[in-house]
Design a protein around this motif. Structure first.
Motif, PDB file in Angstrom:
ATOM      1  N   PHE A 210     -48.108  41.899 -20.720  1.00  0.00           N
ATOM      2  CA  PHE A 210     -46.673  42.730 -20.387  1.00  0.00           C
ATOM      3  C   PHE A 210     -46.752  43.995 -18.731  1.00  0.00           C
ATOM      4  N   ALA A 211     -45.708  43.988 -18.321  1.00  0.00           N
ATOM      5  CA  ALA A 211     -45.941  44.690 -17.156  1.00  0.00           C
ATOM      6  C   ALA A 211     -45.071  45.834 -16.966  1.00  0.00           C
ATOM      7  N   ARG A 212     -44.870  47.008 -16.483  1.00  0.00           N
ATOM      8  CA  ARG A 212     -43.857  47.492 -16.027  1.00  0.00           C
ATOM      9  C   ARG A 212     -43.136  46.694 -14.808  1.00  0.00           C
ATOM     10  N   THR A 213     -42.258  47.013 -14.810  1.00  0.00           N
ATOM     11  CA  THR A 213     -41.185  45.659 -13.367  1.00  0.00           C
ATOM     12  C   THR A 213     -40.499  47.152 -13.333  1.00  0.00           C
ATOM     13  N   SER A 214     -39.919  48.278 -13.920  1.00  0.00           N
ATOM     14  CA  SER A 214     -39.034  49.375 -13.060  1.00  0.00           C
ATOM     15  C   SER A 214     -39.047  50.469 -14.745  1.00  0.00           C
ATOM     16  N   GLY A 215     -38.411  51.587 -13.997  1.00  0.00           N
ATOM     17  CA  GLY A 215     -38.461  52.878 -14.915  1.00  0.00           C
ATOM     18  C   GLY A 215     -39.566  53.641 -14.771  1.00  0.00           C
ATOM     19  N   LYS A 216     -39.749  54.549 -15.664  1.00  0.00           N
ATOM     20  CA  LYS A 216     -41.087  55.869 -15.505  1.00  0.00           C
ATOM     21  C   LYS A 216     -41.849  55.112 -16.897  1.00  0.00           C
ATOM     22  N   PRO A 217     -43.177  55.922 -17.114  1.00  0.00           N
ATOM     23  CA  PRO A 217     -43.220  55.963 -18.261  1.00  0.00           C
ATOM     24  C   PRO A 217     -43.190  56.426 -19.324  1.00  0.00           C
ATOM     25  N   GLY A 218     -42.523  55.724 -20.314  1.00  0.00           N
ATOM     26  CA  GLY A 218     -41.995  55.883 -21.804  1.00  0.00           C
ATOM     27  C   GLY A 218     -40.927  55.411 -21.803  1.00  0.00           C
ATOM     28  N   ASP A 219     -40.356  55.380 -20.339  1.00  0.00           N
ATOM     29  CA  ASP A 219     -39.068  54.280 -21.009  1.00  0.00           C
ATOM     30  C   ASP A 219     -39.547  52.364 -21.606  1.00  0.00           C
ATOM     31  N   ALA A 220     -38.382  52.697 -22.859  1.00  0.00           N
ATOM     32  CA  ALA A 220     -38.753  51.870 -23.117  1.00  0.00           C
ATOM     33  C   ALA A 220     -38.143  50.089 -22.637  1.00  0.00           C
ATOM     34  N   GLN A 221     -37.213  50.394 -22.175  1.00  0.00           N
ATOM     35  CA  GLN A 221     -36.902  49.459 -20.603  1.00  0.00           C
ATOM     36  C   GLN A 221     -37.604  49.599 -19.575  1.00  0.00           C
ATOM     37  N   ILE A 223     -39.618  47.186 -18.686  1.00  0.00           N
ATOM     38  CA  ILE A 223     -41.186  46.167 -19.709  1.00  0.00           C
ATOM     39  C   ILE A 223     -41.132  45.127 -19.230  1.00  0.00           C
ATOM     40  N   THR A 224     -41.844  43.936 -18.629  1.00  0.00           N
ATOM     41  CA  THR A 224     -41.531  42.565 -18.915  1.00  0.00           C
ATOM     42  C   THR A 224     -42.123  41.783 -19.272  1.00  0.00           C
ATOM     43  N   ALA A 225     -42.378  40.800 -20.263  1.00  0.00           N
ATOM     44  CA  ALA A 225     -43.462  39.839 -20.004  1.00  0.00           C
ATOM     45  C   ALA A 225     -43.599  38.551 -19.040  1.00  0.00           C
ATOM     46  N   LEU A 266     -41.149  35.519 -19.596  1.00  0.00           N
ATOM     47  CA  LEU A 266     -40.148  35.023 -20.691  1.00  0.00           C
ATOM     48  C   LEU A 266     -38.925  35.997 -20.751  1.00  0.00           C
ATOM     49  N   GLY A 267     -38.001  35.634 -21.567  1.00  0.00           N
ATOM     50  CA  GLY A 267     -36.739  36.675 -21.975  1.00  0.00           C
ATOM     51  C   GLY A 267     -36.193  37.195 -20.413  1.00  0.00           C
ATOM     52  N   ALA A 268     -35.458  38.088 -20.867  1.00  0.00           N
ATOM     53  CA  ALA A 268     -34.296  38.790 -19.439  1.00  0.00           C
ATOM     54  C   ALA A 268     -35.911  39.877 -18.926  1.00  0.00           C
ATOM     55  N   VAL A 269     -35.560  40.127 -17.490  1.00  0.00           N
ATOM     56  CA  VAL A 269     -36.432  40.824 -16.844  1.00  0.00           C
ATOM     57  C   VAL A 269     -36.753  42.533 -17.967  1.00  0.00           C
ATOM     58  N   GLY A 270     -37.015  43.440 -18.042  1.00  0.00           N
ATOM     59  CA  GLY A 270     -37.136  44.718 -18.132  1.00  0.00           C
ATOM     60  C   GLY A 270     -36.758  44.418 -19.954  1.00  0.00           C
ATOM     61  N   ASN A 271     -36.644  43.350 -19.996  1.00  0.00           N
ATOM     62  CA  ASN A 271     -36.440  43.568 -21.526  1.00  0.00           C
ATOM     63  C   ASN A 271     -37.729  43.150 -22.635  1.00  0.00           C
ATOM     64  N   GLY A 272     -39.065  43.346 -22.387  1.00  0.00           N
ATOM     65  CA  GLY A 272     -40.186  42.900 -22.358  1.00  0.00           C
ATOM     66  C   GLY A 272     -40.508  43.778 -24.400  1.00  0.00           C
ATOM     67  N   LEU A 273     -40.244  44.741 -24.003  1.00  0.00           N
ATOM     68  CA  LEU A 273     -40.919  45.396 -25.379  1.00  0.00           C
ATOM     69  C   LEU A 273     -39.801  44.739 -26.355  1.00  0.00           C
ATOM     70  N   ALA A 274     -38.891  44.520 -26.424  1.00  0.00           N
ATOM     71  CA  ALA A 274     -37.967  44.755 -27.634  1.00  0.00           C
ATOM     72  C   ALA A 274     -38.801  42.949 -27.817  1.00  0.00           C
ATOM     73  N   ILE A 275     -39.260  42.253 -26.519  1.00  0.00           N
ATOM     74  CA  ILE A 275     -40.340  40.510 -27.478  1.00  0.00           C
ATOM     75  C   ILE A 275     -41.463  41.482 -27.947  1.00  0.00           C
ATOM     76  N   ALA A 276     -42.391  42.009 -27.560  1.00  0.00           N
ATOM     77  CA  ALA A 276     -43.507  42.701 -28.325  1.00  0.00           C
ATOM     78  C   ALA A 276     -42.798  42.777 -29.394  1.00  0.00           C
ATOM     79  N   GLN A 277     -42.291  44.092 -30.225  1.00  0.00           N
ATOM     80  CA  GLN A 277     -41.711  44.178 -31.414  1.00  0.00           C
ATOM     81  C   GLN A 277     -41.094  42.864 -32.040  1.00  0.00           C
ATOM     82  N   THR A 278     -40.845  41.929 -31.518  1.00  0.00           N
ATOM     83  CA  THR A 278     -39.571  40.588 -32.214  1.00  0.00           C
ATOM     84  C   THR A 278     -41.691  40.468 -33.571  1.00  0.00           C
ATOM     85  N   PHE A 279     -40.858  40.109 -34.723  1.00  0.00           N
ATOM     86  CA  PHE A 279     -40.957  39.799 -35.917  1.00  0.00           C
ATOM     87  C   PHE A 279     -42.312  39.878 -36.472  1.00  0.00           C
ATOM     88  N   VAL A 280     -42.345  42.176 -35.590  1.00  0.00           N
ATOM     89  CA  VAL A 280     -43.451  42.558 -35.722  1.00  0.00           C
ATOM     90  C   VAL A 280     -43.668  42.937 -37.389  1.00  0.00           C
TER      91      VAL A 280
END
Length: 435
Positions: A210-221, A223-225, A266-280
């Motif tokens: 998981f790596a940041r591809t846009s936005g600033k630190p603290g933004d939920a959007q 992050i990309t997987a 994996l998934g959409a660019v910038g939507n990685g955090l939602a993937i990380a939280q899937t099935f948590v």
């Protein structure tokens, strides 16, 4: 008072077919897994020699090959018998096992104590948990499903989960690892950064980074997987971190301009955090169920030992100093069991969004209290039985102590519960915001 069911009843009994399934599991353990554990001195992995027998101290504290080979053979037998893929969809050879069934199965197996059938130190069980498969099913392309689902099930592919960093754990949105677009050698991304405490990299073929591809630190959007091959240039396993319970497989990783093609997203660019939280929520509830089962094992063994042991000619169990702590633990275990079963049954009737909105607090209650209760029960069992590796309680304590930090620390879970209770999120938000 005369029984009267005309006012309605609430069932607290397990479905008969679930009870039958538990009996099938017990028979499989007795006829296939227990004999495997009994040969070739495989008991060394479970008795007082377990930590040394499992750990290759000369190779960074990683698991020994003979230990992991034994686990693989156990899983092969479970898969052959139709148990291993229980929770997976039918299209992947599973039985669509739901949250209630998985919670009950996890409790049941953990309550048996240590054994080859269910060793959660490395998430091993005859009934597997497959959050990685479900994640790729939900978000992956057809090519990714073929590679990372079918490859995972036939043993040719596996990926680690690369979220935590040296300086960022619970605050994942502040991660340092970043990826920038590139067109050389083809369209894709260059990843740079570091990850820490990443499990199973010694066996995995890839890491889901998981790596940041846009936005600033603290933004939920933003992050990309990315699926990153372990042998990609610039990808280094720096070390394996020794832990309270050994062996370890928790690696520290660095990435220096590691190239991945667009197809690695994996998934959409910038939507990685939602993937990380899937099935948590599913994972946290299943972990709570395992911790409860292990706690019940500690409680039951302490009861039996206290009745058998007779210092000064009198049963140890007659002392209130022995009775009262066990009473408290048993009471908490009974209440937690009901909450886990109720929460699991309700989850089976909800979508992911509904679970997060209406049940996130209950899942966190189960998780943080189950993990804490297990360590308390193991500690009390050590107090009653004595300070010895010839009993399994020190292993249970050392292992389950990690879950009060991982899968969301106790403090994070409690903050989440508080947010629901005080109406900052959840179904009471509108009501309490008016006060």
């Amino acid at each position: 008072m005369t029984p009267n069911s005309t006012h309605g009843t609430v069932s607290f009994t397990l479905p008969p077919d679930l009870v039958s399934y538990l009996a099938e599991l017990d028979n499989f353990i007795a006829t296939k897994i227990a004999p495997l554990q009994a040969i070739n001195d495989n008991q060394r992995f479970f008795d007082h020699r377990r930590e040394h027998s499992r750990t290759n101290w000369e190779n960074q504290g990683l698991p020994r090959d003979d230990w992991e080979d034994l686990l693989s053979e156990c899983r092969r037998l479970a898969d052959e018998a139709g148990f291993y893929r229980f929770c997976l969809p039918e299209e992947f050879g599973g039985k669509n096992g739901g949250n209630l069934w998985m919670a009950v199965i996890r409790m049941h197996l953990a309550k048996k104590g240590l054994g080859l059938f269910n060793d959660l130190q490395n998430e091993h069980s005859i009934v597997g948990n497959f959050p990685d498969v479900l994640m790729v099913k939900e978000f992956g392309t057809e090519e990714q499903k073929q590679e990372f689902i079918h490859g995972r099930l036939n043993g040719t592919r596996s990926f680690a989960f690369g979220l935590t960093e040296p300086n960022h754990g619970s605050d994942a949105t502040h991660m340092f690892t970043h990826a920038i677009p590139t067109t050389s050698p083809q369209k894709g991304f260059l990843i740079s950064g570091a990850k820490m405490w990443i499990s199973n990299m010694h066996r995995a073929t890839h890491c889901l980074v998981f790596a940041r591809t846009s936005g600033k630190p603290g933004d939920a959007q933003g992050i990309t997987a990315f699926f990153v091959q372990k042998d990609a240039p610039g990808f280094e396993i720096e070390s394996y971190e020794w832990t309270f319970n050994m062996p370890t497989d928790h690696s520290s990783l660095t990435f220096t301009d590691v190239f991945v093609p667009e197809s690695a997203v994996l998934g959409a660019v910038g939507n990685g955090l939602a993937i990380a939280q899937t099935f948590v929520h599913e994972n946290r509830l299943r972990q709570a169920a395992s911790s409860l089962g292990a706690a019940e094992f500690c409680i039951e063994e302490s009861i039996k030992y206290a009745r058998r042991r007779k210092p000064f000619g009198k049963e140890l169990a007659t002392n209130q100093g022995i009775q009262f702590p066990i009473v408290e633990l048993a009471t908490q275990a009974e209440m937690l069991r009901l909450l886990i079963l109720k929460t699991a049954a309700e989850m089976d009737q909800m979508t992911q969004k509904e679970i997060e909105r209406d049940l996130g607090d209950k899942v966190s209650m189960c998780n943080y209290w189950g993990n804490r209760l297990c360590t308390q029960a193991a500690d009390r069992a050590m107090q009653i039985h004595g300070y010895s590796r010839h009993k399994p309680f020190e292993h249970i304590y050392r292992h389950h102590r990690r879950y009060r930090i991982t899968e969301g620390s106790e403090e994070i879970q409690m903050r989440k519960i508080a947010a629901y209770l005080f109406g900052y999120v959840g179904p009471r938000k509108a009501e309490l915001s008016k006060l």
